[in-house]
Write an enzyme that holds these catalytic residues in place. Structure first.
Site, PDB file in Angstrom:
ATOM      1  N   ASP A  20     -10.568   1.327  -3.804  1.00 16.46           N
ATOM      2  CA  ASP A  20     -10.972   0.938  -2.117  1.00 16.46           C
ATOM      3  C   ASP A  20     -12.369   0.547  -1.903  1.00 16.46           C
ATOM      4  OD1 ASP A  20      -8.602   1.081  -1.013  1.00 16.46           O
ATOM      5  OD2 ASP A  20      -8.672   2.769   0.338  1.00 16.46           O
ATOM      6  N   ASP A  58       0.999  -0.725   0.204  1.00  9.10           N
ATOM      7  CA  ASP A  58       0.334   0.361   0.147  1.00  9.10           C
ATOM      8  C   ASP A  58       0.698   1.319  -0.135  1.00  9.10           C
ATOM      9  OD1 ASP A  58      -2.208   0.911  -0.334  1.00  9.10           O
ATOM     10  OD2 ASP A  58      -3.404   0.237   1.709  1.00  9.10           O
TER      11      ASP A  58
END
Length: 735
Positions: A527, A463
């Site tokens: 997301d 990430d």
């Protein structure tokens, strides 16, 4: 010097050198083998203009009369030993007069290497162009400082000409949880620019910039499109001049003084990938897919490395990393047929929420007294791979590493205080670790190498959760160096652990580009797991990236990011057209939901060979709230289509919808497979008294009939979908 003509898959690229510099005189439709004398292309000279034709070179330059955006900008620093040089002041700016030194075709005839130089200006540029088998064009430049003093590079752009009949421009934009949404407008005179200053690719970055003929669509029109393969600051642009010429281009975007080349040093541009299609946007997509799937490192059916069904724990447990619930989740996943279990954020020291711990890449002894071993052994014992979340490029101030090494944190100015200088604003309570600092880079490499060496980890979810605002190293902008350092980190870990797959996740889709995908095996497109949002996000992400590289998960019934509620079949159908997985506490799923999920997993496993190797098709429909897309086998034997009601329709009936791309001379059976007529919740997807006549038993017709006449769709409820399977029968049908 003779012209160079590159040809592949219905595309020609023609380079000429008669002006003394390299010029692309044609990029587009195939020209055939025979070419005329290119002198016939010499344009007229209008009044009130230069007394010679203006050349739009491979690197457009003012020395040739080009009045648009130049391909190269920079300045030479003052001679060494002078006060001006010591202060870093520019000696002079210049417009180079690059002229061809050499031009030759590369082996195989699909590439060219061209060297141009200006000895007076002290620069040499080597350009490499490759036209791949599927028609994808690859272009890059390398500039060398052959002068005696430092050269401050402001911009080195990569441009391609597009013809005057390309009158519309389509690009993509977005934000967090709404990435890759299309926008289009008519091309006007002037320079259109999209700047990305996020220090990463950006949620609003355009994955594709496409210029095309009037009304170009998914399946029709001529299109010229490009993608810039860089994960840092950049600009994409279309330069439309008063003389009618247009250049589609991109360049890395530097801060002041960010790239200064000492004598003998060189800078290489990121690669520009581009494609031409006379079959609309689907033709562009096909060129990108063919290139991706030909790579030796590619994951997916074409490489024999199938994409496992994933369960990610984030929206299931968030930071609640107790062993027993995680074991229960793993067992529930294995029972459904999951093949990869990924432990998300929260496993390392001090990480109870997102305020602390980043940078301390040690397993939290308080939470995991025996390390990750008990969970990993149970996961692998159930027949699944184990994956782990990391965010190596970021750091919390509340961490051991930040307290021990405050000088490793990126700051906008050179160190002027004992704490290292002013910090930029926080983002998600975190700062950026300065990977241009060799000590910081080595620390991160050693920690990740140890994690992968000491644990049975098959997958990293990597990430990067913030923009690189005010990014500096040693007192000057350093996004360029940070990006290259991140690339080196990926490369080094992949070399040390070649069996480990890596996902690029950057608060969703903020680092999705072919630069990062040279080093990773998939991206997290967003997301947002809301199936309605994902329909658009995935369609346009997959305009460039094949579905096996795009993570697509079934999220909870109630969406974490939008608050919408969708039924399980809509969520499952949406996720099927990607690298399929789940991000949901499936222990809480109702029995009927688990059964549908189990069926969806079986469908994915049966069809992933098709989904991850086939040709993507997107129908052109006039109803904006109705979409139909699919994937077809290259041999025409099968296809999988999804019909989607994105909202309420303007008409009572959706009407007949064609299934594009099927072999017109073969006969197919078409049937609904999710939801299917035998399902208990079959009627819940529709608003109708009676279904279309063919739906219960399926339909049999030729590919030509199915494309030109189509099938009447059922009346889908808004935010619902139906999955259709097409299978060819026997030999091709009569025409």
């Amino acid at each position: 010097m003779d012209p160079l003509h590159l040809r592949s898959a219905g595309t020609s690229l023609l380079l000429a050198f008669d002006s003394g510099e390299a010029e692309i005189v044609h990029w587009g439709a195939a020209l055939g083998a025979a070419l005329p004398d290119l002198a016939l292309l010499t344009p007229p000279i209008p009044h009130s203009a230069l007394d010679a034709p203006v050349v739009a070179g491979l690197l457009p330059q003012a020395s040739s009369g080009w009045l648009g955006r130049p391909g190269l900008r920079g300045s030479r620093l003052a001679p060494a030993g002078t006060a001006a040089h010591d202060a870093g002041a520019p000696g002079f700016a210049f417009s180079p007069a690059l002229r061809v030194v050499s031009a030759e075709a590369t082996p195989g005839g699909r590439g060219a290497r061209i060297v141009q130089a200006d000895d007076d200006a002290g620069v040499r540029v080597a350009s490499e162009l490759t036209l791949h088998e599927g028609g994808l064009l690859e272009v890059s430049h390398e500039l060398a400082n052959i002068g005696a003093t430092p050269y401050c590079l402001d911009e080195l752009g990569t441009v391609l000409p597009v013809p005057g009949d390309a009158i519309e421009l389509l690009d993509l934009t977005g934000r967090w949880c709404r990435e890759n949404h299309p926008q289009r407008h008519r091309i006007a005179q002037g320079t259109w620019v999209r700047s990305g200053r996020h220090g990463r690719t950006g949620h609003d970055s355009s994955l594709l910039v496409a210029a095309g003929t009037s009304g170009f669509s998914n399946r029709t029109g001529r299109v010229w499109a490009a993608h810039f393969a860089w994960s840092g600051n950049h600009e994409q642009y279309l330069d439309s001049l008063a003389d009618g010429r247009r250049m589609l281009g991109a360049a890395e975007l530097f801060g002041p003084g960010e790239v200064v080349l000492a004598p003998g040093e060189a800078y290489r541009t990121p690669t520009l990938y581009a494609a031409f299609s006379d079959r609309g946007l689907d033709g562009i997509t096909e060129a990108f897919y063919e290139w991706f799937r030909a790579r030796p490192s590619h994951v997916g059916t074409t490489s024999g490395r199938v994409r496992p069904v994933v369960l990610n724990t984030w929206e299931a447990v968030y930071f609640d990393h107790r062993l027993e619930p995680l074991l229960e989740l793993a067992e529930s996943a294995a029972e459904l047929g999951v093949e990869r279990f990924v432990l998300d954020d929260g496993w390392f020291r001090g990480r109870r929420d997102d305020h602390a711990g980043l940078g301390d890449w040690y397993v939290d002894e308080a939470m995991w007294p025996e390390g990750l071993t008990p969970l990993i052994e149970r996961v692998t014992g159930l027949g699944m791979e184990f994956g782990l979340w990391v965010e190596p490029e970021m750091v919390n101030l509340d961490s051991d590493v930040a307290r021990a090494h405050p000088d490793w944190i990126v700051r906008p100015t050179a160190a002027s205080h004992k704490d290292g200088g002013r910090l930029p604003l926080e983002w998600r309570h975190q700062h950026i670790l300065d990977l241009a600092n060799p000590d910081a880079w080595q620390y991160i490499y050693e920690r990740l190498d140890a994690l992968l060496s000491e644990n049975d980890i098959a997958y990293l979810k990597w990430d990067q959760n913030r923009d690189l605002a005010e990014h500096g190293h040693a007192g000057r902008p350093s996004v360029h160096e940070q990006t290259l350092a991140a690339y080196r980190l990926f490369d080094a870990l992949r070399a040390a652990h070649p069996h480990v797959e890596i996902e690029s996740c950057s608060s969703g889709g903020a680092r999705v580009d072919l630069g990062i995908l040279q080093r990773t095996d998939r991206v997290w497109a967003s997301d947002c797991n809301d199936a309605l949002e994902r329909q658009t996000i995935q369609r346009w992400t997959q305009a460039v990236l094949p579905p096996e590289l795009v993570g697509a998960h079934v999220g909870p019934t109630h969406s974490h990011t939008t608050g919408r509620v969708h039924d399980i079949s809509f969520r499952a159908i949406t996720a099927l057209f990607g690298h399929f997985g789940m991000e949901w506490d499936i222990r809480q799923a109702a029995p009927a939901e688990r059964e549908t999920l189990r069926r969806a997993i079986r469908l994915y496993k049966r069809h992933r060979g098709l989904i991850h190797s086939g040709v993507r098709v997107n129908a052109d429909l006039t109803e904006p709230n109705l979409a139909l897309h699919g994937v077809l086998a290259h041999d025409g034997a099968s296809g999988l289509f999804s019909a989607v009601a994105l909202g309420t329709l303007a008409t009572e009936l959706p009407g007949r919808v064609g299934l594009p791309g099927l072999d017109p001379d073969r006969t197919y059976t078409v049937r609904a497979v999710l939801p299917a007529p035998e399902d208990a919740d079959w009627k819940d997807a529709f608003i109708q008294t009676a279904p279309p006549a063919w739906l219960a038993e399926g339909a049999t017709a030729s590919g030509r009939f199915l494309a030109e006449v189509g099938l009447p769709l059922p009346v889908l409820r808004p935010e619902h979908a139906i999955l259709l399977e097409a299978a060819a029968l026997g030999l091709p049908a009569d025409g």
